[in-house]
Scaffold this motif. Sequence first.
Motif, PDB file in Angstrom:
ATOM      1  N   MET A 188      -2.289 -16.116 -20.490  1.00  0.00           N
ATOM      2  CA  MET A 188      -2.089 -17.555 -20.344  1.00  0.00           C
ATOM      3  C   MET A 188      -3.001 -18.169 -19.288  1.00  0.00           C
ATOM      4  O   MET A 188      -3.496 -19.284 -19.460  1.00  0.00           O
ATOM      5  CB  MET A 188      -0.628 -17.842 -19.994  1.00  0.00           C
ATOM      6  N   ARG A 189      -3.255 -17.461 -18.207  1.00  0.00           N
ATOM      7  CA  ARG A 189      -4.116 -18.032 -17.166  1.00  0.00           C
ATOM      8  C   ARG A 189      -5.529 -18.274 -17.701  1.00  0.00           C
ATOM      9  O   ARG A 189      -6.126 -19.329 -17.460  1.00  0.00           O
ATOM     10  CB  ARG A 189      -4.157 -17.109 -15.948  1.00  0.00           C
ATOM     11  N   SER A 190      -6.089 -17.309 -18.424  1.00  0.00           N
ATOM     12  CA  SER A 190      -7.417 -17.508 -19.026  1.00  0.00           C
ATOM     13  C   SER A 190      -7.404 -18.699 -19.975  1.00  0.00           C
ATOM     14  O   SER A 190      -8.313 -19.529 -19.967  1.00  0.00           O
ATOM     15  CB  SER A 190      -7.838 -16.257 -19.806  1.00  0.00           C
ATOM     16  N   VAL A 191      -6.360 -18.771 -20.795  1.00  0.00           N
ATOM     17  CA  VAL A 191      -6.245 -19.867 -21.760  1.00  0.00           C
ATOM     18  C   VAL A 191      -6.178 -21.215 -21.038  1.00  0.00           C
ATOM     19  O   VAL A 191      -6.877 -22.165 -21.396  1.00  0.00           O
ATOM     20  CB  VAL A 191      -4.996 -19.659 -22.635  1.00  0.00           C
ATOM     21  N   ALA A 192      -5.352 -21.306 -20.009  1.00  0.00           N
ATOM     22  CA  ALA A 192      -5.180 -22.574 -19.291  1.00  0.00           C
ATOM     23  C   ALA A 192      -6.463 -22.988 -18.573  1.00  0.00           C
ATOM     24  O   ALA A 192      -6.832 -24.170 -18.565  1.00  0.00           O
ATOM     25  CB  ALA A 192      -4.035 -22.454 -18.291  1.00  0.00           C
ATOM     26  N   TYR A 193      -7.176 -22.038 -17.981  1.00  0.00           N
ATOM     27  CA  TYR A 193      -8.406 -22.375 -17.262  1.00  0.00           C
ATOM     28  C   TYR A 193      -9.522 -22.782 -18.219  1.00  0.00           C
ATOM     29  O   TYR A 193     -10.297 -23.705 -17.929  1.00  0.00           O
ATOM     30  CB  TYR A 193      -8.863 -21.195 -16.404  1.00  0.00           C
ATOM     31  N   ARG A 213       4.182 -23.832 -22.855  1.00  0.00           N
ATOM     32  CA  ARG A 213       3.626 -24.513 -21.688  1.00  0.00           C
ATOM     33  C   ARG A 213       4.724 -25.180 -20.861  1.00  0.00           C
ATOM     34  O   ARG A 213       4.594 -25.320 -19.645  1.00  0.00           O
ATOM     35  CB  ARG A 213       2.572 -25.523 -22.139  1.00  0.00           C
ATOM     36  N   ILE A 214       5.775 -25.612 -21.530  1.00  0.00           N
ATOM     37  CA  ILE A 214       6.929 -26.134 -20.800  1.00  0.00           C
ATOM     38  C   ILE A 214       7.510 -25.042 -19.901  1.00  0.00           C
ATOM     39  O   ILE A 214       7.786 -25.259 -18.718  1.00  0.00           O
ATOM     40  CB  ILE A 214       7.995 -26.654 -21.788  1.00  0.00           C
ATOM     41  N   GLY A 259       3.578 -20.422 -13.068  1.00  0.00           N
ATOM     42  CA  GLY A 259       3.052 -21.069 -11.871  1.00  0.00           C
ATOM     43  C   GLY A 259       1.966 -22.094 -12.122  1.00  0.00           C
ATOM     44  O   GLY A 259       1.170 -22.399 -11.214  1.00  0.00           O
ATOM     45  N   LEU A 260       1.873 -22.664 -13.338  1.00  0.00           N
ATOM     46  CA  LEU A 260       0.810 -23.629 -13.626  1.00  0.00           C
ATOM     47  C   LEU A 260       1.071 -24.952 -12.901  1.00  0.00           C
ATOM     48  O   LEU A 260       2.154 -25.520 -13.000  1.00  0.00           O
ATOM     49  CB  LEU A 260       0.701 -23.874 -15.134  1.00  0.00           C
ATOM     50  N   GLY A 261       0.041 -25.428 -12.181  1.00  0.00           N
ATOM     51  CA  GLY A 261       0.157 -26.684 -11.450  1.00  0.00           C
ATOM     52  C   GLY A 261      -0.123 -27.891 -12.321  1.00  0.00           C
ATOM     53  O   GLY A 261      -0.406 -27.766 -13.520  1.00  0.00           O
ATOM     54  N   LYS A 273       5.139 -24.948 -13.101  1.00  0.00           N
ATOM     55  CA  LYS A 273       5.552 -24.463 -11.781  1.00  0.00           C
ATOM     56  C   LYS A 273       6.954 -24.938 -11.430  1.00  0.00           C
ATOM     57  O   LYS A 273       7.764 -24.202 -10.861  1.00  0.00           O
ATOM     58  CB  LYS A 273       4.548 -24.940 -10.735  1.00  0.00           C
ATOM     59  N   ASN A 274       7.259 -26.198 -11.740  1.00  0.00           N
ATOM     60  CA  ASN A 274       8.596 -26.742 -11.530  1.00  0.00           C
ATOM     61  C   ASN A 274       8.747 -27.987 -12.401  1.00  0.00           C
ATOM     62  O   ASN A 274       7.792 -28.414 -13.064  1.00  0.00           O
ATOM     63  CB  ASN A 274       8.857 -27.069 -10.046  1.00  0.00           C
TER      64      ASN A 274
END
Length: 495
Positions: free
Chosen positions: A185-190, A263-264, A48-50, A268-269
């Motif tokens: 992944m969410r912690s990493v992305a933020y 990451r691909i 769900g990454l924007g 999210k889409n």
Amino acid sequence: MDLAFSGWSGVLILLAYGLLMLGIGLVTYLKNRNIHESLDEYYLGGRGLGVMVLFFTFFATQYSGNTVVGYPATAYRQGFEYLVSVPYFIMIIMAYLLFAPRLYAMGKKYKLITPAQWFEKRYKSKAVTILASLLMLYGLGNYLLEQLVAIGQGVSGLTGGTIPYQVGVIFFVVIMLIYGWLGGMRSVAYTDTMQGIALLVGIFMLLIGSIIYFGGLPTSADYMQAYSPEKLGIPDGPGIVNWFSLLVLIGIGAAVYPHAIQRIFAAKNERTLKRSFSRMAWMPFVTAGVVFIIGIIGINAFPGLSTGESEQLVGMMASSIASQNTVFYWAMILLFGGVIAAIVSTADSVLLTFSSIISNDLYGNYINPEASEHKKLLVGKLLGVVAVGILIIIAWFPPATLYQIFILKFELLIQIAPGLILGLYWKRLRSKTVFAGMVAGTLVASVMTIFDLSLLGVASGLWGLLLNTVICIVGSLVATVSAVEENEMKEVIGI
């Protein structure tokens, strides 16, 4: 990275960055309590990454501490020849566009978590999947080693030696393990988003300070014309071949980084993925172009540095600029805090993917297929910690400059490219030829690298890749394929 002006102010900045990373991990965990029960949630952020977060996590994957610290040092040593570092990153974006949208569609169709799962789905071969996984683990381990070395150098330099190299490595590795363990992944992305903003602001402040206090490119060009004219010239024939060789090697190699591929899958889409890439297209000029200019300005600012001394160039320039006034002092402190945060954020991305390949592709597929997702996650985390421990021992006495460590990993990692990319489009590509190609390419690249063999100035990894690709294509063309097999492959890669 000599930034001795900072001392305890550097320590405070590093503590602040470390606490911020821990805070991100804790908040992420509290908002997503089920994160440790699902591989999808932990390794891909629930897919769900924007656009903004995806952009910055790609940015952190491509532009690590090596870019900010290692690239100016190389530009210092090579002069204007190193302008090729900007096209390196343009090539990576071009390579992404060859396969990323298609691979995203495959990832969504089959709910893929790791790139090794694509090999398993596409070729249905245990040998191909395990070999591809091992090559990816090698590349990831090499890249993680690079980041650990950079962390130690960065912390020691920013604090003026107040925190020794080894202590800096251990401190930030512990921080990374904690917040990565908590939020995946969410912690990493933020954290990628946080460090990306700090890094962009910091390098532009360094560029402005360099132009103001060291005279900019014209002054450096005048100095080079008088004292180092070889740094103004264009490369000769072999040099151009080497340029092209590295463009292809890094362009394809960095695009097939396993943590970049994850990451691909996490986008999210497809529209989000393409919008992120459209923003990434500007970053070679904004980031690699800026640090190249800083390295060139350094030729005049600090002439006559040895190879070892030039590795400290960015710290020396920042230290000199920071001594001019309070604004630049704190800007340079924040820059190097951002550099170290960037290194840590790159390292956590690598470690997350390293763990996912071990837990999902090797342990989950071949050692304990009946394991629950929770147990797979636990195994991946624990073995990831063991791998980090081994790499810390190696990083304790770093074996080479950052640039040399950076180049080494591509020679073998790039051997997964034919099976990964061709397999997305060509239904006739066979598992046996993919395996034979990867083995042959790996052997050629390894032998040439170990024995320092060179042919026509082309990187050993590319000779391996050429042989690999020829075996894949020719072998698949001459192999007998039944209509049933061809239809099966067509169904797998159809969208």
